[in-house]
Design an enzyme around this catalytic site. Structure first.
Site, short mmCIF file in Angstrom:
data_model
loop_
_atom_site.label_atom_id
_atom_site.label_comp_id
_atom_site.label_asym_id
_atom_site.label_seq_id
_atom_site.Cartn_x
_atom_site.Cartn_y
_atom_site.Cartn_z
N GLU A 1 9.42 16.01 15.16
CA GLU A 1 9.75 15.68 13.66
C GLU A 1 8.96 16.96 12.56
O GLU A 1 7.88 16.78 12.55
CB GLU A 1 9.31 14.41 13.03
CG GLU A 1 10.03 14.11 11.93
CD GLU A 1 9.71 12.97 11.20
OE1 GLU A 1 8.65 12.10 11.40
OE2 GLU A 1 10.76 12.23 10.87
N GLU B 1 8.89 1.15 11.11
CA GLU B 1 9.96 2.08 11.00
C GLU B 1 9.54 3.43 11.08
O GLU B 1 8.82 3.93 10.16
CB GLU B 1 10.69 1.95 9.56
CG GLU B 1 11.15 0.26 9.24
CD GLU B 1 12.34 -0.20 10.32
OE1 GLU B 1 13.07 0.85 10.68
OE2 GLU B 1 12.53 -1.44 10.19
N LYS C 1 0.91 -1.26 0.08
CA LYS C 1 0.08 0.18 0.01
C LYS C 1 0.91 1.07 0.00
O LYS C 1 1.58 1.68 0.91
CB LYS C 1 -0.90 -0.24 1.33
CG LYS C 1 -2.24 0.62 1.11
CD LYS C 1 -2.17 1.88 0.93
CE LYS C 1 -1.90 2.94 2.07
NZ LYS C 1 -1.79 4.33 1.84
N CYS D 1 13.69 10.61 7.24
CA CYS D 1 13.56 10.27 8.53
C CYS D 1 14.83 10.53 9.40
O CYS D 1 14.81 10.58 10.72
CB CYS D 1 12.94 8.88 8.66
SG CYS D 1 14.20 7.75 7.75
P1 NAD Z 1 2.47 8.49 7.53
O1 NAD Z 1 2.23 7.56 8.94
O2 NAD Z 1 1.25 9.50 7.63
O3 NAD Z 1 1.93 7.37 6.40
C1 NAD Z 1 2.60 6.32 5.99
C2 NAD Z 1 1.70 5.32 5.38
O4 NAD Z 1 0.79 4.87 6.24
C3 NAD Z 1 1.05 5.83 4.15
O5 NAD Z 1 0.95 4.91 3.18
C4 NAD Z 1 -0.31 6.27 4.76
O6 NAD Z 1 -1.25 6.13 3.69
C5 NAD Z 1 -0.64 5.05 5.78
N1 NAD Z 1 -1.62 5.45 6.78
C6 NAD Z 1 -1.80 6.61 7.04
N2 NAD Z 1 -2.85 6.51 8.19
C7 NAD Z 1 -2.81 5.44 8.34
C8 NAD Z 1 -4.07 4.67 9.05
N3 NAD Z 1 -4.69 5.12 9.74
N4 NAD Z 1 -4.07 3.27 8.86
C9 NAD Z 1 -3.27 2.45 8.14
N5 NAD Z 1 -2.32 3.03 7.10
C10 NAD Z 1 -2.14 4.65 7.38
O7 NAD Z 1 3.90 9.02 7.12
P2 NAD Z 1 4.25 9.92 5.91
O8 NAD Z 1 3.61 11.23 6.03
O9 NAD Z 1 3.60 8.95 4.64
O10 NAD Z 1 5.74 9.81 6.03
C11 NAD Z 1 6.56 10.47 6.76
C12 NAD Z 1 7.02 9.51 8.03
O11 NAD Z 1 7.70 8.29 7.61
C13 NAD Z 1 7.82 10.42 8.93
O12 NAD Z 1 7.71 10.25 10.30
C14 NAD Z 1 9.33 9.91 8.60
O13 NAD Z 1 10.32 9.83 9.52
C15 NAD Z 1 8.76 8.49 8.51
N6 NAD Z 1 9.82 7.59 7.77
C16 NAD Z 1 10.48 6.54 8.69
C17 NAD Z 1 11.59 5.91 7.97
C18 NAD Z 1 12.30 4.88 8.59
O14 NAD Z 1 13.11 4.19 8.09
N7 NAD Z 1 12.48 5.04 9.83
C19 NAD Z 1 11.84 6.20 6.55
C20 NAD Z 1 11.16 6.97 6.01
C21 NAD Z 1 9.99 7.65 6.53
#
Ligand code: NAD
Length: 500
Positions: A401, A267, A191, A302
């Site tokens: 963040e 992650e 997804k 991240c």
């Molecule tokens: P997000 O948590 O908003 O979304 C991530 C994914 O989860 C998307 O596909 C989104 O559609 C889905 N999602 C959102 N709400 C959901 C729900 N209620 N139920 C199920 N799925 C849901 O994050 P983002 O804004 O897409 O990405 C940024 C974040 O990702 C930052 O916090 C960043 O630090 C983190 N990140 C972490 C790493 C790592 O390896 N630790 C790497 C890249 C990004």
């Protein structure tokens, strides 16, 4: 002149036809409801296409297809060397589609085309190839038991893996899940983020063409609270590999608790500390490195070193050196090959970033460079590289963040103070220590609560090392052989041996 710089990316972008349909059971399909959502590019607001709005019915179809593929062994029962061959072809296909994938990535989430070409595409391909190469070289174990027994400890594929990924490195984050999960023999339902679904959909087509059997990889685009939630709650999903925010990571654990206790590997976010001691002999290099790491990918990383801790005796000089780097990172047109900083992913994220900048100023920090929106007349979303001096760990800009090009500089008095401030964070993804004193560098590296600690650099990265965090930055690790732990179960088989 290279091929890349000769390519007219604007012309290619203008003629691009993005296919936003889901990919289920080896085919492109509309969503079950027929609903779509419009995907606009953050670089200039242009419409990229209609994306299938996947919901519970689409997830159910994708999981059923993945489950059937797993159970009949069309992939899971193939010898590792056979899976390797297919995945190597998949990696080659990614490289062969470099220009197309890079353009989709840039238009979808705003990063400069030069990095989509030289970082995102090759890293995704290398990740798939690395796990392909690894899978026929890892051995299982025999336990050191007594003479009357044989205990085999084997790894078995988990079954159906749900992969839920963010928008900041859409292809790389997908590859970090797909590489180990597919190599180990699982089927996957991916997804992608609703903000960047296009490359994931294309990857599924490339995998099929490379010989990955139908149903082994399904991609369902859609919103998190619809498609994401349905996937994480599904009773036939055995594990979820999630990369995203800490806020949604919490929900992943709840979904598992409310459904089948599926394994959840999170992650999550970070607020990584970059600590500069006065004994480091080249603070100009430290300043250049922190600017490069912070502003790369528009600060939407991240592991961005967003909390810079500098000893008070060198802080003024260091801040000046960092500020002098800022002009190199002024946002430009992402389709221009010389641009180093592109667009923020969408208007919501733009407002979040600008809101943090406002809060930094109102809490008493001083923006010594940047702080404003840029290129507004482009129709896209851009922010100047921003450096706050005089920040403290109590301020929101240092605690939370931001996920944008905003750096906070804090001061420390001595080593103990530096470690205490660095560890005073809910996150623990990465950290960096800069010192020419070998004992100090090791001492501080040991004391830092972070999954990765860099010493006197921040750029080294490789698929061979684990990536993940302590504390609220998550659990589990992407990359390296350790990632197989997430997508395999350990089975022990005891055999009695008649010792005669
Ligand atoms: P997000 O948590 O908003 O979304 C991530 C994914 O989860 C998307 O596909 C989104 O559609 C889905 N999602 C959102 N709400 C959901 C729900 N209620 N139920 C199920 N799925 C849901 O994050 P983002 O804004 O897409 O990405 C940024 C974040 O990702 C930052 O916090 C960043 O630090 C983190 N990140 C972490 C790493 C790592 O390896 N630790 C790497 C890249 C990004």
């Amino acid at each position: 002149m290279t091929q890349t710089s000769r390519t007219d990316w604007h012309a290619r972008a203008a003629s691009l036809q993005a296919d936003g349909r889901a990919f289920i059971a080896g085919q492109r399909v509309a969503s079950a409801s027929g609903e779509t959502f419009a995907k606009h590019s953050p670089i200039d607001g242009r419409l990229l296409g209609a994306i299938a709005r996947g919901q519970a019915a689409d997830i159910a179809a994708a999981v059923a297809s993945a489950r059937a593929a797993f159970d009949d062994g069309r992939w899971s029962a193939r010898p590792p060397a056979a899976r390797k061959k297919v995945l190597l072809r998949f990696a080659d296909a990614i490289l062969a589609a470099r220009d197309e994938l890079a353009l989709l990535e840039t238009l979808d989430m705003g990063k400069p085309i030069q990095y989509a070409l030289t970082v995102d595409v090759p890293a995704a391909a290398r990740c798939i190839a690395w796990y392909a190469e690894a899978i026929d070289k890892v051995y299982d174990e025999i336990a050191p038991t007594g003479p009357n027994a044989l205990a085999l400890i084997q790894r078995e594929a988990m079954g159906v893996v749900g992969a839920i990924v963010p928008w900041n490195y859409p292809m790389i984050m997908a590859a970090w899940k797909l590489g180990p999960a597919l190599a180990a023999g699982n089927s996957v339902v991916l997804k992608p983020s609703e903000k960047s679904p296009l490359t994931a959909l294309r990857l599924a087509e490339l995998a099929l063409a490379a010989g990955l059997p139908e149903g082994v990889l399904n991609v369902v685009p859609g919103y998190g609270h619809e498609a994401g939630e349905a996937l994480a709650l599904h009773m036939e999903v055995d594990a979820v590999g999630f990369t995203g925010s800490t806020r949604v990571g919490r929900k992943m654990l709840e979904y598992a608790g409310r459904s089948n206790l599926k394994r959840v590997y999170n992650e999550l976010g970070g607020k990584s500390a970059f600590i500069v001691f006065p004994d480091f002999d080249d603070i100009a290099r430290a300043a250049k490195t922190v600017a490069g790491a912070m502003f790369f990918n528009q600060g939407e990383s991240c592991n961005a070193p967003s909390r810079v801790l500098v000893h008070e005796s060198i802080a003024d000089q260091f801040v000046e050196l960092v500020a002098a780097q800022a002009p190199r990172y002024q946002p430009g047109d992402p389709l221009d090959v010389s641009t180093v900083m592109g667009a923020i992913v969408d208007e919501t994220q733009l407002k979040t970033v600008l809101g943090y900048i406002e809060s930094g100023t109102s809490e008493g920090a001083r923006a010594i460079v940047g702080g404003r929106q840029a290129r507004s007349d482009s129709g896209g979303f851009y922010v100047e590289p921003t450096v706050f001096d005089g920040a403290t760990n109590q301020m929101k800009i240092a605690r939370e963040e931001i996920f944008g090009p905003v750096m906070s500089v804090l001061r420390f008095k001595d080593e103990a103070d530096a470690v205490a401030q660095a560890n005073a964070s809910a996150y623990g993804l990465q950290a960096s220590v800069w010192s020419s004193h070998i004992d100090r560098a090791h001492r501080v590296a040991r004391a830092l609560k972070a999954g990765t600690v860099h010493v006197n650099q921040y750029d080294e990265d490789d698929i061979t090392v684990p990536f993940g965090g302590y504390k609220q930055s998550g659990n589990g690790r992407d990359k390296s052989l350790h990632a197989f732990d997430k997508y395999t179960e350990l089975k022990t088989t005891w055999l009695r041996i008649n010792a005669g």
